[in-house]
Design a protein around this motif. Structure first.
Motif, mmCIF file in Angstrom:
data_model
loop_
_atom_site.group_PDB
_atom_site.id
_atom_site.type_symbol
_atom_site.label_atom_id
_atom_site.label_comp_id
_atom_site.label_asym_id
_atom_site.label_seq_id
_atom_site.Cartn_x
_atom_site.Cartn_y
_atom_site.Cartn_z
ATOM 1 N N SER A 53 39.233 41.799 45.562
ATOM 2 C CA SER A 53 39.968 41.390 44.762
ATOM 3 C C SER A 53 39.924 42.285 43.655
ATOM 4 C CB SER A 53 39.793 40.008 44.294
ATOM 5 O OG SER A 53 40.003 39.163 45.390
ATOM 6 N N GLY A 57 43.284 44.320 42.439
ATOM 7 C CA GLY A 57 43.949 44.062 40.970
ATOM 8 C C GLY A 57 43.827 45.442 40.154
ATOM 9 N N THR A 128 40.076 41.507 36.140
ATOM 10 C CA THR A 128 40.559 40.474 36.948
ATOM 11 C C THR A 128 40.491 39.172 36.428
ATOM 12 O OG1 THR A 128 39.474 41.733 38.945
ATOM 13 C CG2 THR A 128 39.831 39.464 39.124
ATOM 14 N N ALA A 129 39.765 38.994 35.370
ATOM 15 C CA ALA A 129 39.615 37.699 34.673
ATOM 16 C C ALA A 129 40.966 37.622 33.579
ATOM 17 C CB ALA A 129 38.388 37.823 33.674
ATOM 18 N N GLN A 131 43.756 39.526 34.436
ATOM 19 C CA GLN A 131 44.807 38.941 35.120
ATOM 20 C C GLN A 131 45.143 37.546 35.422
ATOM 21 O OE1 GLN A 131 43.991 41.470 38.630
ATOM 22 N NE2 GLN A 131 45.875 42.650 38.369
ATOM 23 N N LYS A 132 43.955 36.827 35.505
ATOM 24 C CA LYS A 132 44.083 35.412 35.661
ATOM 25 C C LYS A 132 44.466 34.513 34.441
ATOM 26 C CE LYS A 132 41.169 35.632 39.788
ATOM 27 N NZ LYS A 132 40.053 35.314 40.568
ATOM 28 N N LEU A 134 42.129 34.445 31.664
ATOM 29 C CA LEU A 134 40.726 34.165 31.446
ATOM 30 C C LEU A 134 40.071 35.122 30.282
ATOM 31 C CD1 LEU A 134 39.431 32.966 35.073
ATOM 32 C CD2 LEU A 134 40.256 31.544 33.434
#
Length: 174
Positions: A53, A57, A128-129, A131-132, A134
């Motif tokens: 992931s 990403g 990645t965080a 993108q979410k 977070l």
């Protein structure tokens, strides 16, 4: 003849009861093995998806032109490469499963720079965080806050560990 036949029935009954117990134990062992296999597959799929992931990403950001400049593109590609290395380590571990089962899995204890490891993990996980949606922050206590005084930055801490496995444990925690 009746006594012999009754004794034969008792003997055969004991044999059948013993065989039934053996079959029950074998069934329980097979059921337990099936449960463990299912847990292993669930954990493995999670372990493989995490770095994959991150790779996808980061590369998507570069592909979609969402980087501020060429330096940021190169940084994202470097981070994707680090995640690919983690993924390769996981795949190699899966291929070495026979070593694990036979008790021959080797743990490589080498010097590991904890600050460098955390910097690498931050680079790998923060995009990645974000993108979410977070917020993920990494803070290392400074020398001053640890009571050592100094210029305000924590010293490098080196430990002996299997870096790949330590990295995976920390990624799981993150």
């Amino acid at each position: 003849m009746i006594v012999d036949l009754e004794e034969l029935v008792r003997l055969r009954t004991r044999e059948l009861e013993a065989r039934n117990r053996e079959l029950e134990e074998a069934w329980q062992a097979a059921d337990n093995a099936n449960r463990l296999k299912s847990e292993f597959l669930a954990n493995t799929s999670h372990e493989l998806r995490t770095p994959l992931s991150a790779i996808m990403g980061l590369l998507r950001l570069v592909q979609d032109g969402l980087c501020a400049d060429r330096d940021e593109e190169l940084e994202f590609i470097r981070q994707a490469y680090g995640s690919a290395q983690t993924l390769l380590t996981l795949i190699n571990d899966l291929l070495d499963l026979s070593h694990l089962e036979s008790g021959k899995l080797r743990v490589e204890l080498d010097p590991v720079n904890v600050r460098g490891l955390f910097d690498s993990l931050r680079e790998q996980t923060v995009p990645t965080a974000e993108q979410k949606g977070l917020a993920l922050t990494f803070e290392i206590a400074s020398e001053r806050s640890s009571g050592r005084g100094g210029a305000g930055s924590a010293p490098d801490v080196v430990v002996r560990a299997d870096e790949a496995r330590l990295r995976q444990v920390l990624l799981n925690l993150i």
